[in-house]
Motif scaffolding. Sequence first.
Motif, PDB file in Angstrom:
ATOM      1  N   CYS A 108       0.740  -1.088  -0.024  1.00  0.00           N
ATOM      2  CA  CYS A 108       0.024  -0.053  -0.158  1.00  0.00           C
ATOM      3  C   CYS A 108       0.906   1.123  -0.141  1.00  0.00           C
ATOM      4  CB  CYS A 108      -1.105   0.012   1.258  1.00  0.00           C
ATOM      5  SG  CYS A 108      -2.239   1.535   1.388  1.00  0.00           S
ATOM      6  N   ALA A 109       0.995   1.837  -1.056  1.00  0.00           N
ATOM      7  CA  ALA A 109       1.799   3.232  -1.335  1.00  0.00           C
ATOM      8  C   ALA A 109       1.080   4.216  -1.137  1.00  0.00           C
ATOM      9  CB  ALA A 109       2.407   3.182  -2.810  1.00  0.00           C
ATOM     10  N   ALA A 110       1.597   5.100  -0.247  1.00  0.00           N
ATOM     11  CA  ALA A 110       0.755   6.384   0.355  1.00  0.00           C
ATOM     12  C   ALA A 110       1.540   7.488  -0.194  1.00  0.00           C
ATOM     13  CB  ALA A 110       0.688   6.261   1.796  1.00  0.00           C
ATOM     14  N   SER A 111       0.619   8.379  -0.731  1.00  0.00           N
ATOM     15  CA  SER A 111       1.139   9.806  -0.638  1.00  0.00           C
ATOM     16  C   SER A 111       0.831  10.866   0.022  1.00  0.00           C
ATOM     17  CB  SER A 111       1.089  10.283  -2.199  1.00  0.00           C
ATOM     18  OG  SER A 111      -0.261  10.156  -2.528  1.00  0.00           O
ATOM     19  N   GLY A 145      -4.501   0.323   8.168  1.00  0.00           N
ATOM     20  CA  GLY A 145      -5.420  -1.001   8.435  1.00  0.00           C
ATOM     21  C   GLY A 145      -5.353  -1.793   7.135  1.00  0.00           C
ATOM     22  N   TRP A 146      -5.521  -2.938   7.047  1.00  0.00           N
ATOM     23  CA  TRP A 146      -5.979  -3.901   5.937  1.00  0.00           C
ATOM     24  C   TRP A 146      -7.202  -4.338   6.073  1.00  0.00           C
ATOM     25  CZ3 TRP A 146      -3.713  -4.062   1.196  1.00  0.00           C
ATOM     26  CH2 TRP A 146      -2.416  -3.603   1.032  1.00  0.00           C
ATOM     27  N   PHE A 147      -8.312  -4.220   5.054  1.00  0.00           N
ATOM     28  CA  PHE A 147      -9.477  -4.840   5.153  1.00  0.00           C
ATOM     29  C   PHE A 147      -9.570  -5.636   4.000  1.00  0.00           C
ATOM     30  CE2 PHE A 147      -9.548  -1.377   8.094  1.00  0.00           C
ATOM     31  CZ  PHE A 147     -10.585  -1.790   8.922  1.00  0.00           C
ATOM     32  N   ARG A 148     -10.709  -6.725   4.082  1.00  0.00           N
ATOM     33  CA  ARG A 148     -10.964  -7.211   2.861  1.00  0.00           C
ATOM     34  C   ARG A 148     -12.441  -7.417   2.710  1.00  0.00           C
ATOM     35  NH1 ARG A 148      -8.358 -13.121   4.771  1.00  0.00           N
ATOM     36  NH2 ARG A 148     -10.125 -13.797   6.409  1.00  0.00           N
ATOM     37  N   GLN A 149     -12.900  -7.629   1.668  1.00  0.00           N
ATOM     38  CA  GLN A 149     -14.439  -8.026   1.118  1.00  0.00           C
ATOM     39  C   GLN A 149     -14.595  -8.965   0.167  1.00  0.00           C
ATOM     40  OE1 GLN A 149     -16.351  -4.333   0.111  1.00  0.00           O
ATOM     41  NE2 GLN A 149     -18.332  -5.073   0.576  1.00  0.00           N
ATOM     42  N   PHE A 191      -0.678 -14.075   8.407  1.00  0.00           N
ATOM     43  CA  PHE A 191      -0.388 -12.858   7.730  1.00  0.00           C
ATOM     44  C   PHE A 191       0.461 -11.991   8.833  1.00  0.00           C
ATOM     45  CE2 PHE A 191      -4.400 -12.771   5.271  1.00  0.00           C
ATOM     46  CZ  PHE A 191      -4.251 -13.772   4.303  1.00  0.00           C
ATOM     47  N   THR A 192       1.264 -11.244   7.796  1.00  0.00           N
ATOM     48  CA  THR A 192       2.115  -9.934   8.729  1.00  0.00           C
ATOM     49  C   THR A 192       1.951  -8.703   8.187  1.00  0.00           C
ATOM     50  OG1 THR A 192       3.801 -11.753   9.351  1.00  0.00           O
ATOM     51  CG2 THR A 192       4.206  -9.507   9.791  1.00  0.00           C
ATOM     52  N   ILE A 193       1.669  -7.549   9.134  1.00  0.00           N
ATOM     53  CA  ILE A 193       1.519  -6.272   8.461  1.00  0.00           C
ATOM     54  C   ILE A 193       2.899  -5.662   9.062  1.00  0.00           C
ATOM     55  CG2 ILE A 193       0.065  -5.459  10.611  1.00  0.00           C
ATOM     56  CD1 ILE A 193      -1.425  -3.511   9.071  1.00  0.00           C
ATOM     57  N   SER A 194       3.412  -4.940   8.053  1.00  0.00           N
ATOM     58  CA  SER A 194       4.419  -3.947   8.363  1.00  0.00           C
ATOM     59  C   SER A 194       4.385  -2.684   7.815  1.00  0.00           C
ATOM     60  CB  SER A 194       5.885  -5.006   8.038  1.00  0.00           C
ATOM     61  OG  SER A 194       5.764  -5.077   6.789  1.00  0.00           O
ATOM     62  N   ARG A 195       5.258  -2.003   8.286  1.00  0.00           N
ATOM     63  CA  ARG A 195       5.135  -0.358   7.568  1.00  0.00           C
ATOM     64  C   ARG A 195       6.718  -0.190   7.472  1.00  0.00           C
ATOM     65  NH1 ARG A 195       1.627   3.361  10.351  1.00  0.00           N
ATOM     66  NH2 ARG A 195       2.378   5.125   8.784  1.00  0.00           N
ATOM     67  N   MET A 255       6.967   5.256   2.651  1.00  0.00           N
ATOM     68  CA  MET A 255       5.729   5.570   2.731  1.00  0.00           C
ATOM     69  C   MET A 255       4.818   4.385   2.297  1.00  0.00           C
ATOM     70  SD  MET A 255       5.809   9.587   1.579  1.00  0.00           S
ATOM     71  CE  MET A 255       4.133   9.817   2.049  1.00  0.00           C
ATOM     72  N   THR A 256       5.154   3.272   2.896  1.00  0.00           N
ATOM     73  CA  THR A 256       4.660   1.899   2.224  1.00  0.00           C
ATOM     74  C   THR A 256       3.986   1.065   3.383  1.00  0.00           C
ATOM     75  OG1 THR A 256       5.724   2.280   0.110  1.00  0.00           O
ATOM     76  CG2 THR A 256       4.824   0.152   0.714  1.00  0.00           C
ATOM     77  N   VAL A 257       3.015   0.280   3.265  1.00  0.00           N
ATOM     78  CA  VAL A 257       2.724  -0.640   4.289  1.00  0.00           C
ATOM     79  C   VAL A 257       2.392  -1.822   3.586  1.00  0.00           C
ATOM     80  CG1 VAL A 257       0.779  -1.025   5.929  1.00  0.00           C
ATOM     81  CG2 VAL A 257       1.513   1.110   5.852  1.00  0.00           C
ATOM     82  N   TYR A 258       2.733  -2.915   4.245  1.00  0.00           N
ATOM     83  CA  TYR A 258       2.654  -4.203   3.639  1.00  0.00           C
ATOM     84  C   TYR A 258       1.966  -5.163   4.401  1.00  0.00           C
ATOM     85  CZ  TYR A 258       7.434  -2.262   1.472  1.00  0.00           C
ATOM     86  OH  TYR A 258       8.060  -1.451   1.037  1.00  0.00           O
ATOM     87  N   LEU A 259       1.424  -6.136   3.643  1.00  0.00           N
ATOM     88  CA  LEU A 259       0.569  -7.499   4.077  1.00  0.00           C
ATOM     89  C   LEU A 259       1.069  -8.554   3.660  1.00  0.00           C
ATOM     90  CD1 LEU A 259      -1.608  -8.115   6.221  1.00  0.00           C
ATOM     91  CD2 LEU A 259      -2.993  -8.067   4.242  1.00  0.00           C
ATOM     92  N   GLN A 260       2.090  -9.340   4.348  1.00  0.00           N
ATOM     93  CA  GLN A 260       2.719 -10.453   3.779  1.00  0.00           C
ATOM     94  C   GLN A 260       1.731 -11.733   4.366  1.00  0.00           C
ATOM     95  OE1 GLN A 260       5.688 -11.282   2.211  1.00  0.00           O
ATOM     96  NE2 GLN A 260       4.739 -13.294   2.221  1.00  0.00           N
ATOM     97  N   MET A 261       1.122 -12.405   3.184  1.00  0.00           N
ATOM     98  CA  MET A 261       0.181 -13.510   3.432  1.00  0.00           C
ATOM     99  C   MET A 261       0.957 -14.660   3.062  1.00  0.00           C
ATOM    100  SD  MET A 261      -3.138 -11.444   1.885  1.00  0.00           S
ATOM    101  CE  MET A 261      -2.374 -11.315   0.228  1.00  0.00           C
ATOM    102  N   ASN A 262       0.832 -15.469   3.913  1.00  0.00           N
ATOM    103  CA  ASN A 262       1.383 -16.818   3.794  1.00  0.00           C
ATOM    104  C   ASN A 262       0.207 -17.888   4.168  1.00  0.00           C
ATOM    105  OD1 ASN A 262       3.883 -15.845   3.378  1.00  0.00           O
ATOM    106  ND2 ASN A 262       4.600 -15.737   5.436  1.00  0.00           N
TER     107      ASN A 262
END
Length: 123
Positions: free
Chosen positions: A22-25, A35-39, A68-72, A77-84
């Motif tokens: 998730c790249a932010a500006s 946060g990460w959400f899913r639908q 899953f692991t969330i990191s930033r 300026m990026t947030v990650y969600l590693q999904m294993n």
Amino acid sequence: QVQLVESGGGLVQAGGSLRLSCAASGRAFRSYGMGWFRQAPGKERRFVAAISWTGDTTYYTDSVRGRFTISRDNAKMTVYLQMNSLKPEDTAVYSCAAGSNYYGVRSQPYDYWGQGTQVTVSS
């Protein structure tokens, strides 16, 4: 003001891995919880993971904890969600969100949202 763009989604087989970005500006990124959400189709949006602006506190929904692991990386300026160990039930559109003073499980307090990235896990 923050703009968010997700990437990294795709089609994987069960048991595989993906890393969402998730790249932010916006100059206020470092002050925002994320946060990460899913639908899934026909389902309501649900919380996945969140991280404080400093990165020292994280939350996970029970179904992804340990997988899953969330990191930033505030410098990037990026947030990650590693999904294993992905499962078919992880299939959804994943969206990241930024909160000026919030990084919890509720969606309403978040101020900004990305467009989402599709994750499809086949069996």
